[in-house]
Design a protein around this motif. Structure first.
Motif, short mmCIF file in Angstrom:
data_model
loop_
_atom_site.label_atom_id
_atom_site.label_comp_id
_atom_site.label_asym_id
_atom_site.label_seq_id
_atom_site.Cartn_x
_atom_site.Cartn_y
_atom_site.Cartn_z
N ASP A 94 0.83 -1.22 0.00
CA ASP A 94 0.00 0.00 0.00
C ASP A 94 0.86 1.26 0.00
O ASP A 94 0.33 2.37 -0.11
N THR A 95 2.17 1.09 0.13
CA THR A 95 3.08 2.23 0.12
C THR A 95 3.02 2.96 -1.21
O THR A 95 3.19 2.36 -2.27
N ALA A 96 2.73 4.26 -1.14
CA ALA A 96 2.58 5.06 -2.36
C ALA A 96 2.28 6.50 -1.98
O ALA A 96 2.03 6.80 -0.80
N VAL A 97 2.31 7.36 -2.97
CA VAL A 97 1.77 8.70 -2.81
C VAL A 97 0.28 8.63 -3.17
O VAL A 97 -0.07 8.13 -4.25
N TYR A 98 -0.56 9.08 -2.26
CA TYR A 98 -2.00 9.03 -2.46
C TYR A 98 -2.52 10.40 -2.89
O TYR A 98 -2.21 11.42 -2.27
N TYR A 99 -3.31 10.38 -3.96
CA TYR A 99 -3.85 11.62 -4.54
C TYR A 99 -5.36 11.66 -4.44
O TYR A 99 -6.04 10.68 -4.75
N CYS A 100 -5.87 12.79 -4.02
CA CYS A 100 -7.30 13.04 -4.04
C CYS A 100 -7.70 13.49 -5.45
O CYS A 100 -6.95 14.24 -6.10
N TRP A 101 -8.86 13.05 -5.90
CA TRP A 101 -9.32 13.35 -7.26
C TRP A 101 -10.78 13.77 -7.21
O TRP A 101 -11.57 13.26 -6.42
N TRP A 103 -14.05 15.00 -10.08
CA TRP A 103 -14.49 15.22 -11.47
C TRP A 103 -15.61 16.24 -11.46
O TRP A 103 -16.64 16.05 -10.81
N SER A 104 -15.39 17.32 -12.20
CA SER A 104 -16.40 18.36 -12.38
C SER A 104 -16.15 18.96 -13.76
O SER A 104 -15.49 19.98 -13.90
N SER A 105 -16.62 18.25 -14.76
CA SER A 105 -16.41 18.61 -16.17
C SER A 105 -14.96 18.37 -16.62
O SER A 105 -14.69 18.33 -17.81
N LYS A 106 -14.06 18.27 -15.66
CA LYS A 106 -12.68 17.89 -15.96
C LYS A 106 -12.07 17.31 -14.69
O LYS A 106 -12.68 17.37 -13.62
N ASN A 107 -10.87 16.75 -14.80
CA ASN A 107 -10.20 16.16 -13.65
C ASN A 107 -9.52 17.23 -12.81
O ASN A 107 -8.86 18.12 -13.33
N TYR A 108 -9.65 17.09 -11.49
CA TYR A 108 -8.92 17.92 -10.55
C TYR A 108 -8.13 16.99 -9.62
O TYR A 108 -8.63 15.93 -9.21
N TRP A 109 -6.90 17.39 -9.28
CA TRP A 109 -6.02 16.57 -8.44
C TRP A 109 -5.47 17.38 -7.29
O TRP A 109 -5.18 18.58 -7.42
N GLY A 110 -5.28 16.70 -6.15
CA GLY A 110 -4.54 17.29 -5.06
C GLY A 110 -3.05 17.12 -5.28
O GLY A 110 -2.62 16.54 -6.29
N GLN A 111 -2.27 17.60 -4.32
CA GLN A 111 -0.80 17.57 -4.47
C GLN A 111 -0.21 16.23 -4.05
O GLN A 111 0.94 15.95 -4.36
N GLY A 112 -0.98 15.40 -3.36
CA GLY A 112 -0.51 14.09 -2.94
C GLY A 112 0.00 14.07 -1.52
O GLY A 112 0.49 15.08 -1.00
N THR A 113 -0.13 12.92 -0.87
CA THR A 113 0.39 12.72 0.49
C THR A 113 1.02 11.34 0.56
O THR A 113 0.48 10.36 0.05
N GLN A 114 2.21 11.27 1.17
CA GLN A 114 2.98 10.02 1.20
C GLN A 114 2.48 9.09 2.30
O GLN A 114 2.34 9.49 3.45
N VAL A 115 2.25 7.85 1.90
CA VAL A 115 1.89 6.79 2.85
C VAL A 115 2.95 5.70 2.73
O VAL A 115 3.20 5.19 1.63
N THR A 116 3.56 5.34 3.85
CA THR A 116 4.59 4.31 3.87
C THR A 116 4.20 3.25 4.88
O THR A 116 3.93 3.57 6.04
N VAL A 117 4.15 2.00 4.43
CA VAL A 117 3.82 0.89 5.31
C VAL A 117 5.08 0.04 5.46
O VAL A 117 5.52 -0.62 4.51
N SER A 118 5.65 0.07 6.65
CA SER A 118 6.92 -0.63 6.87
C SER A 118 7.11 -0.87 8.36
O SER A 118 6.67 -0.07 9.19
N SER A 119 7.80 -1.97 8.67
CA SER A 119 8.13 -2.25 10.06
C SER A 119 9.51 -1.71 10.41
O SER A 119 9.96 -1.83 11.56
#
Length: 119
Positions: A94-101, A103-119
């Motif tokens: 699940d480790t990745a940069v997660y983006y909020c999206w 749709w309102s006539s076109k795509n809009y994106w957030g800047q992203g937030t890092q999620v890291t799953v690790s022991s």
């Protein structure tokens, strides 16, 4: 125009939980669909979950990637203009940069937030 700002990314151990938030502003009344995507290093951006409706209507439709079904939950708080992603039983993949999206006539994106799953 729609503006999206994510928060909540962090380092979490396998099996742990995390909740991401996405604050929406601007022409939010025109948003028809919202969701979360993620992009791991060296991989393409992929859909995690989407929610259609749940705004001014009672109709709501959810869609999840097979890899997160039963572990992740997407929700929307209209009073706070905020989208959430509750992530439980998290895995290293699940480790990745997660983006909020949105749709309102076109795509809009957030800047992203890092999620890291690790022991």
């Amino acid at each position: 125009q729609v503006q999206l700002v994510e928060s909540g990314g962090d380092l979490v151990q396998p099996g742990g939980s995390l909740r991401l938030s996405c604050a929406a502003s601007g022409s939010i009344f025109s948003i028809q669909r919202m969701g979360w995507f993620r992009q791991a290093p060296g991989k393409e951006r992929e859909l995690v979950a989407t929610i259609t409706g749940g705004g001014s209507t009672t109709y709501v439709e959810y869609n999840y990637a097979d890899s997160v079904k039963g572990r992740f939950t997407i929700s929307r708080d209209n009073a706070k203009n905020t989208l959430y992603l509750q992530m439980d039983n998290m895995k290293p993949e699940d480790t990745a940069v997660y983006y909020c999206w949105a749709w309102s006539s076109k795509n809009y994106w957030g800047q992203g937030t890092q999620v890291t799953v690790s022991s």
